[in-house]
Design a protein around this motif. Structure first.
Motif, PDB file in Angstrom:
ATOM      1  N   ASP A 192     -13.693 -45.915  -1.715  1.00  0.00           N
ATOM      2  CA  ASP A 192     -13.229 -44.618  -1.214  1.00  0.00           C
ATOM      3  C   ASP A 192     -12.738 -44.887   0.199  1.00  0.00           C
ATOM      4  O   ASP A 192     -13.477 -45.430   1.023  1.00  0.00           O
ATOM      5  N   VAL A 193     -11.490 -44.534   0.452  1.00  0.00           N
ATOM      6  CA  VAL A 193     -10.870 -44.877   1.728  1.00  0.00           C
ATOM      7  C   VAL A 193     -10.483 -43.590   2.460  1.00  0.00           C
ATOM      8  O   VAL A 193     -10.028 -42.633   1.839  1.00  0.00           O
ATOM      9  N   ARG A 194     -10.685 -43.559   3.737  1.00  0.00           N
ATOM     10  CA  ARG A 194     -10.165 -42.454   4.555  1.00  0.00           C
ATOM     11  C   ARG A 194     -10.091 -42.916   6.011  1.00  0.00           C
ATOM     12  O   ARG A 194     -10.652 -43.940   6.385  1.00  0.00           O
ATOM     13  N   ALA A 195      -9.405 -42.118   6.806  1.00  0.00           N
ATOM     14  CA  ALA A 195      -9.332 -42.444   8.230  1.00  0.00           C
ATOM     15  C   ALA A 195     -10.653 -42.038   8.873  1.00  0.00           C
ATOM     16  O   ALA A 195     -11.202 -40.986   8.550  1.00  0.00           O
ATOM     17  N   ASN A 196     -11.172 -42.906   9.740  1.00  0.00           N
ATOM     18  CA  ASN A 196     -12.383 -42.496  10.471  1.00  0.00           C
ATOM     19  C   ASN A 196     -11.966 -41.629  11.660  1.00  0.00           C
ATOM     20  O   ASN A 196     -10.775 -41.312  11.821  1.00  0.00           O
ATOM     21  N   ASP A 197     -12.931 -41.268  12.492  1.00  0.00           N
ATOM     22  CA  ASP A 197     -12.590 -40.327  13.557  1.00  0.00           C
ATOM     23  C   ASP A 197     -11.647 -40.939  14.584  1.00  0.00           C
ATOM     24  O   ASP A 197     -11.033 -40.231  15.375  1.00  0.00           O
ATOM     25  N   SER A 198     -11.476 -42.284  14.563  1.00  0.00           N
ATOM     26  CA  SER A 198     -10.486 -42.892  15.471  1.00  0.00           C
ATOM     27  C   SER A 198      -9.155 -43.145  14.768  1.00  0.00           C
ATOM     28  O   SER A 198      -8.264 -43.801  15.324  1.00  0.00           O
ATOM     29  N   GLY A 199      -9.027 -42.688  13.538  1.00  0.00           N
ATOM     30  CA  GLY A 199      -7.729 -42.807  12.861  1.00  0.00           C
ATOM     31  C   GLY A 199      -7.537 -44.099  12.072  1.00  0.00           C
ATOM     32  O   GLY A 199      -6.468 -44.321  11.498  1.00  0.00           O
ATOM     33  N   ASP A 200      -8.552 -44.999  12.002  1.00  0.00           N
ATOM     34  CA  ASP A 200      -8.390 -46.245  11.223  1.00  0.00           C
ATOM     35  C   ASP A 200      -8.821 -46.014   9.776  1.00  0.00           C
ATOM     36  O   ASP A 200      -9.812 -45.327   9.527  1.00  0.00           O
ATOM     37  N   LEU A 201      -8.103 -46.661   8.841  1.00  0.00           N
ATOM     38  CA  LEU A 201      -8.504 -46.545   7.437  1.00  0.00           C
ATOM     39  C   LEU A 201      -9.731 -47.405   7.195  1.00  0.00           C
ATOM     40  O   LEU A 201      -9.716 -48.608   7.463  1.00  0.00           O
ATOM     41  N   VAL A 202     -10.791 -46.808   6.715  1.00  0.00           N
ATOM     42  CA  VAL A 202     -12.022 -47.563   6.449  1.00  0.00           C
ATOM     43  C   VAL A 202     -12.515 -47.250   5.048  1.00  0.00           C
ATOM     44  O   VAL A 202     -12.144 -46.238   4.447  1.00  0.00           O
ATOM     45  N   GLU A 245     -20.859 -39.065  12.029  1.00  0.00           N
ATOM     46  CA  GLU A 245     -19.605 -39.827  11.883  1.00  0.00           C
ATOM     47  C   GLU A 245     -19.349 -40.214  10.432  1.00  0.00           C
ATOM     48  O   GLU A 245     -20.294 -40.343   9.653  1.00  0.00           O
ATOM     49  N   VAL A 246     -18.061 -40.444  10.116  1.00  0.00           N
ATOM     50  CA  VAL A 246     -17.716 -40.918   8.772  1.00  0.00           C
ATOM     51  C   VAL A 246     -18.321 -42.302   8.584  1.00  0.00           C
ATOM     52  O   VAL A 246     -18.144 -43.181   9.438  1.00  0.00           O
ATOM     53  N   ARG A 247     -19.066 -42.499   7.481  1.00  0.00           N
ATOM     54  CA  ARG A 247     -19.665 -43.828   7.227  1.00  0.00           C
ATOM     55  C   ARG A 247     -18.585 -44.881   7.128  1.00  0.00           C
ATOM     56  O   ARG A 247     -17.583 -44.670   6.441  1.00  0.00           O
ATOM     57  N   ASN A 248     -18.800 -46.015   7.766  1.00  0.00           N
ATOM     58  CA  ASN A 248     -17.808 -47.084   7.748  1.00  0.00           C
ATOM     59  C   ASN A 248     -18.450 -48.321   7.121  1.00  0.00           C
ATOM     60  O   ASN A 248     -19.327 -48.931   7.702  1.00  0.00           O
ATOM     61  N   LEU A 249     -17.978 -48.667   5.915  1.00  0.00           N
ATOM     62  CA  LEU A 249     -18.586 -49.797   5.212  1.00  0.00           C
ATOM     63  C   LEU A 249     -17.669 -51.015   5.176  1.00  0.00           C
ATOM     64  O   LEU A 249     -17.922 -51.957   4.434  1.00  0.00           O
ATOM     65  N   GLY A 250     -16.604 -50.965   5.945  1.00  0.00           N
ATOM     66  CA  GLY A 250     -15.790 -52.177   6.045  1.00  0.00           C
ATOM     67  C   GLY A 250     -14.310 -51.919   5.921  1.00  0.00           C
ATOM     68  O   GLY A 250     -13.856 -50.785   5.776  1.00  0.00           O
ATOM     69  N   LYS A 251     -13.571 -53.029   5.972  1.00  0.00           N
ATOM     70  CA  LYS A 251     -12.106 -52.944   5.911  1.00  0.00           C
ATOM     71  C   LYS A 251     -11.677 -53.050   4.452  1.00  0.00           C
ATOM     72  O   LYS A 251     -12.105 -53.971   3.745  1.00  0.00           O
ATOM     73  N   PRO A 252     -10.810 -52.142   3.997  1.00  0.00           N
ATOM     74  CA  PRO A 252     -10.483 -52.081   2.573  1.00  0.00           C
ATOM     75  C   PRO A 252      -9.919 -53.381   1.981  1.00  0.00           C
ATOM     76  O   PRO A 252     -10.376 -53.818   0.935  1.00  0.00           O
ATOM     77  N   VAL A 253      -8.963 -54.027   2.675  1.00  0.00           N
ATOM     78  CA  VAL A 253      -8.315 -55.198   2.052  1.00  0.00           C
ATOM     79  C   VAL A 253      -9.299 -56.368   1.985  1.00  0.00           C
ATOM     80  O   VAL A 253      -9.427 -57.046   0.952  1.00  0.00           O
ATOM     81  N   ALA A 254     -10.054 -56.566   3.062  1.00  0.00           N
ATOM     82  CA  ALA A 254     -11.016 -57.684   3.084  1.00  0.00           C
ATOM     83  C   ALA A 254     -12.072 -57.497   1.997  1.00  0.00           C
ATOM     84  O   ALA A 254     -12.428 -58.438   1.275  1.00  0.00           O
ATOM     85  N   LEU A 255     -12.541 -56.279   1.849  1.00  0.00           N
ATOM     86  CA  LEU A 255     -13.572 -56.015   0.838  1.00  0.00           C
ATOM     87  C   LEU A 255     -12.988 -56.207  -0.573  1.00  0.00           C
ATOM     88  O   LEU A 255     -13.631 -56.797  -1.448  1.00  0.00           O
ATOM     89  N   ALA A 256     -11.770 -55.739  -0.747  1.00  0.00           N
ATOM     90  CA  ALA A 256     -11.137 -55.867  -2.075  1.00  0.00           C
ATOM     91  C   ALA A 256     -10.963 -57.345  -2.434  1.00  0.00           C
ATOM     92  O   ALA A 256     -11.211 -57.749  -3.577  1.00  0.00           O
TER      93      ALA A 256
END
Ligand code: 1PR
Length: 547
Positions: free
Chosen positions: A239-249, A266-277
């Motif tokens: 599940d991807v969305r922009a965090n409060d600083s505008g980055d896709l996480v 804060e929006v939970r941040n579990l990592g960077k989408p491409v690296a995790l994929a």
């Protein structure tokens, strides 16, 4: 190493492009008959409908050029529809002539006996003879198929069949004769096995050595002469969305609430989408799904980071990628309108193999349920017409509505939880499931069976079945829910929400018959690995793809 890919304006060629580039190729696109004539190694990729494809080939003057190319004995690889168009015709588009290079008509898979159509997923190959295209590919190595039509074995095919595969019935999964070869599966989406096959084609066609040699696959071979095995898919979802600083996480909800209870919400941040994929690809995920969970707010065409994310991920990931969030008609703040098909086009061009429609599918289902008429204009119909039904997933977000009696459900399809864990606030065991929209923010009044059957009638190829109550709870899938939808439709169903252990995958596959199961939090938090899930499934006799 230069290879030519036929560009006839349909389907997603980005995945093939990326696979060929990874093998060290320079890719040239053929868009005129003259270019076909001049090509030295030609790949014809294809998704979508047979009739539409042949119409485009005819209109562009490609039909004769392709026939002449093949007749001249030049190297040719057809993929999926690129195999089917070699035949005289297809039951998919009666009356439309194919290239007629191989005798016979492509037929439709019969559904039934627990088998969904389209066939979506990994299945084995049964080689009928030796061939350079199959070098270092073991019998029953799994490759990725997505199709509703197939070539039945037939004596008239003579020396053409190269491999067969079983999906309720045997069918021809690869053909080869002289310099012409074609496969029903997608090598560009078949991980290391597919890259090997493409590498073999390049070696045969150009005599050149690909720059990448993927390791051989490790699946235990099926008994000699035995049937190939259709694998259950294990899918990692982000599940991807922009965090409060505008980055896709990558974020993760707890019953769809993605904000931390502590930490200022804060929006939970579990990592960077491409690296995790990429990690999940290497760990053996059979498919990877990205859901832009706030896609209902903004038009994805103005939210380009999501398309960039897909473009980046598809460069190094050679299993199917699904993308969802905001696939619907949209008018942006400047008054510029786009259709759902245009949004989907952007995702396919970026490298997605399937799109997943959420909120809009519920609206479309409602309209269909009122009149039971196809308009041809809905998002589901428009996208499946162009890209094929198998490219359209509908993601459903149901929430339990507990009732004390069946009358209280007012005609909605009921599930009985008496033999399962969940209970209503007053100990109820009966519930119906209301489909929600906008990530659970609003109800629809429609139940999950109504919506599933409606979207199947409209042309969806697969259902991604979430469950808001179980999301992130790690307590197991909602078995009564999954079973009820699986029994109500003939298209594949992906069970989602609630996985907490490898045993939960075993339970959902064995108790519901679904084709695929998806998980998020256990993978993101390293609680259970994809490998552990697959090892357990193999030990309990569930067929899975090994990597
Ligand atoms: O409505 O077309 O724009 O699509 C939005 C998409 O975003 C839908 O597919 C919808 O399911 C998804 N979505 C919207 N809000 C949320 C949220 O979490 N707040 N996520 C959301 C849905 C559910 C699964 C999750 C599983 C497995 N996420 O994707 O990954 O429940 O989780 P688990 O293994 O941790 O239990 P549109």
């Amino acid at each position: 190493m230069r290879v030519s890919v036929l560009d006839y304006g349909a389907g997603n060629v980005r995945s093939l492009h990326n696979a060929l580039v990874a093998l060290g190729c320079e890719v040239e696109y053929l868009s005129t008959a003259e270019q076909i004539t001049a090509a030295s190694a030609l790949i014809f990729p294809g998704v979508g409908a047979f009739g539409r494809c042949m119409e485009v080939l005819e209109a562009r003057g490609f039909t004769q050029a392709l026939k002449a190319y093949v007749a001249a004995g030049r190297p040719y690889l057809g993929i999926c529809l690129g195999l089917q168009t070699l035949f005289e015709g297809s039951e998919e588009s009666p009356g439309v002539a194919g290239l007629g290079i191989i005798p016979g008509i492509v037929g439709r898979f019969a559904s039934g006996e627990g088998r969904s159509v389209p066939q979506i997923g990994w299945n084995g190959l049964r080689p009928l003879r030796e061939h350079g295209l199959l070098d270092a590919i073991a019998p029953d190595d799994a490759v990725y198929f997505v199709h509703s039509f197939r070539v039945a074995p037939d004596a008239r095919l003579a020396e053409w069949p190269l491999c067969e595969t079983d999906y309720g019935e045997p069918y021809v999964s690869a053909v080869a004769k002289g310099a012409v070869s074609a496969c029903q599966f997608h090598p560009e989406k078949s991980g290391a096995v597919g890259l090997r096959l493409l590498g073999n084609f390049l070696r045969l066609a150009l005599g050149a050595e690909p720059s990448l040699t993927p390791p051989p696959a490790t699946r235990a071979a099926a008994p000699p002469g035995g049937k190939t095995r259709f694998c259950k898919r294990v899918i990692a979802c982000m599940d991807v969305r922009a965090n409060d600083s505008g980055d896709l996480v990558v974020t993760k909800g707890d019953q769809y609430d993605v904000r931390e209870k502590s930490n200022g919400g804060e929006v939970r941040n579990l990592g960077k989408p491409v690296a995790l994929a990429e990690r999940y690809y290497h760990e053996g995920a059979d498919e990877i799904t990205f859901l832009n969970i706030t896609g209902f707010r903004d038009c994805p065409l103005t939210d380009m980071p999501m398309t960039q994310l897909i473009a980046e991920a598809s460069k190094n990931i050679f299993v199917p990628l699904t993308v969802g969030g905001g696939i619907r008609a949209f008018t942006d703040s400047n008054g510029v309108s786009s259709t759902a098909l245009q949004v989907a086009d952007a995702y396919f061009r970026a490298g997605a193999d399937k799109v997943s429609i959420g909120s809009d599918a519920v609206d479309v289902a409602r309209a269909w349920l009122e009149k039971k008429e196809l308009t041809g204009t809905s998002s589901i119909e428009a996208i499946s017409r162009v890209y094929g039904r198998q490219a359209v997933v509908v993601s459903i977000d149901p929430r339990r509505r507990w009732v004390k009696t069946s009358e209280e459900a007012e005609g909605h399809a009921l599930c009985d939880h008496s033999e399962h864990r969940a209970r209503g606030p007053e100990g109820e065991t009966l519930c119906w499931y209301e489909c929600t929209v906008q990530g659970g923010r609003a109800g629809s009044g429609l139940d999950v069976v109504q919506v599933s059957q409606a979207v199947q009638a409209l042309g969806a190829g697969e259902i991604l079945l979430n469950c808001i109550d179980n999301d992130g709870q790690n307590d197991g899938y909602d078995i009564p829910l999954v079973r009820s939808v699986r029994q109500a439709v003939g298209i594949p169903v992906i069970a989602s929400s609630g996985a907490g252990s490898a045993a939960h995958f075993d339970e959902v596959f064995k108790q519901t018959g679904v084709e695929a199961a998806l998980a998020a939090s256990i993978f993101h938090r390293n609680q259970v690995s994809i490998r552990e899930v697959k090892e357990l499934l193999m030990s309990t006799g569930v067929d899975v793809r090994q990597v």
